[in-house]
Design an enzyme around this catalytic site. Sequence first.
Site: not given
Length: 480
Positions: A158, A279, A285, A292
């Site tokens: 979980h 970024s 960043k 992804e």
Amino acid sequence: MKTPKLWSGRFAGTVDELVDRVNASIDFDRRLYREDIRGSVAHVRMLARQGIIGASERDQLVDGLGQVLREIESGELAFQQKLEDIHTHVEVRLHEICGSVAGKLHTARSRNDQVALDSRLYTKRATLDLADELTTLVEALLTLAETHCDTVMPGYTHLQRAQPVSVAHHLHAYVEMFQRDLGRFADAFERMDRMPLGAGALAGTTHPIERRSVAAELRFASVTANSIDSVASRDYALELMSAAAICGAHLSRLAEEIVLWVSQEFAFAELDDSVCTGSSMMPQKKNPDLAELVRGKAGRLGGNFLALFVTLKGLPLAYNKDLQEDKEPLFDTVDHLGMCLQSMTLMLQHLRFRPERLRQALVQGFLGATDLADYLVARGVPFREAHEVIGTLVRTCIAEGLTLEELPLERFRALSPAFEASLFDALDPAQMLAARTVEGGPAPVRVAKALELSRAQLAARVSELTSWRATRLASLASFE
Ligand code: ARG
């Protein structure tokens, strides 16, 4: 040829431009030119062996096909929509090169069995290529896992910290998934390895052709057994896309974990700069875009499978033009799964775990709770009662901002006299891991053995793939 169309005889007028546009598949099936030409060469040779065409006709056709191949390879041959598909392009160009003998190429053949052949030749190679990429990925996973048999990390259920495992054990779970994916690719390969040419449009041919020698020349294990099935079925492509979609789902789970691990919230691992992006606005960043994208591409892999699945559902036998819709999703799956596999391998080669962070997470998450309950059980306390006692201790710790190992012994003994000082050993992460010696469990000795076994299984798979590549793929560039 009076017109570039292969079917103009029946038609008095010209066909609407929209029909040509919708009908054309050349924009995507041009990719099959090698398979198409190689299949034609094998067909021509068989026609000559069977006395259906003469030896000099055969030589003219084979030479002409060789020239078409070279012209396509060099970019000389211009593709055009009015020539519909790759089959038409090759035949029309062959006609320009050889003259009317080119008209004999299509004897005892339809584009229906021709495209089925091209597509099986393509799918067989693509399946082995993807399987190869996947073995490289498993290899990278094993290499990373082997250095981390003793690196403890929290295992989750979980997405809540649950019990201690090792990084090696966690990664080995993916090894198992990907090995099954490899098995699915291999199974699909075995089933797709049947040569469909000779089925004609759907009902075979009256010419005295011979199919098995064509299958042998093109390195198929055997021939398809039913002419209708040969032109109507695409489940071989569907199987590859299904295996690819499942593999994509596995990749997306690993990709998601990498995204989590390299986040500041987890900080369990770091990805090298070389596999990250920045970024345009936020100078601080460092983003795991590659992970992804691998995660995201599972969507299109599943979508591609579904697209062909729905196209096939309810389609009457035998060939229908709907089947032309098989190619784009198939090609897309092959391209994108290939990219995902390479990307994942690259990331694994540039992923560095942070053992100190993993250990910290282990302490903070009460991961020894089950072990402590088991400690009481070993001293005769029924498991349910032990569970209750430890639950109470955890609640106490949360309220007081303590970890279990920070709680003094008397507090334990107040709840159960079965507790002794040895309880603190049971909370040692290395101890917790070492105690899980059950088959399939995370004890370092077990995992080391499991990794060894996986290496051996992978080696066996690699040698199977290597031999298939040598014996069951036709070489497309030369007509040996
Ligand atoms: N482009 C077609 C396909 O991909 C080739 C077969 C065409 N057959 C036909 N009878 N029109 O399926």
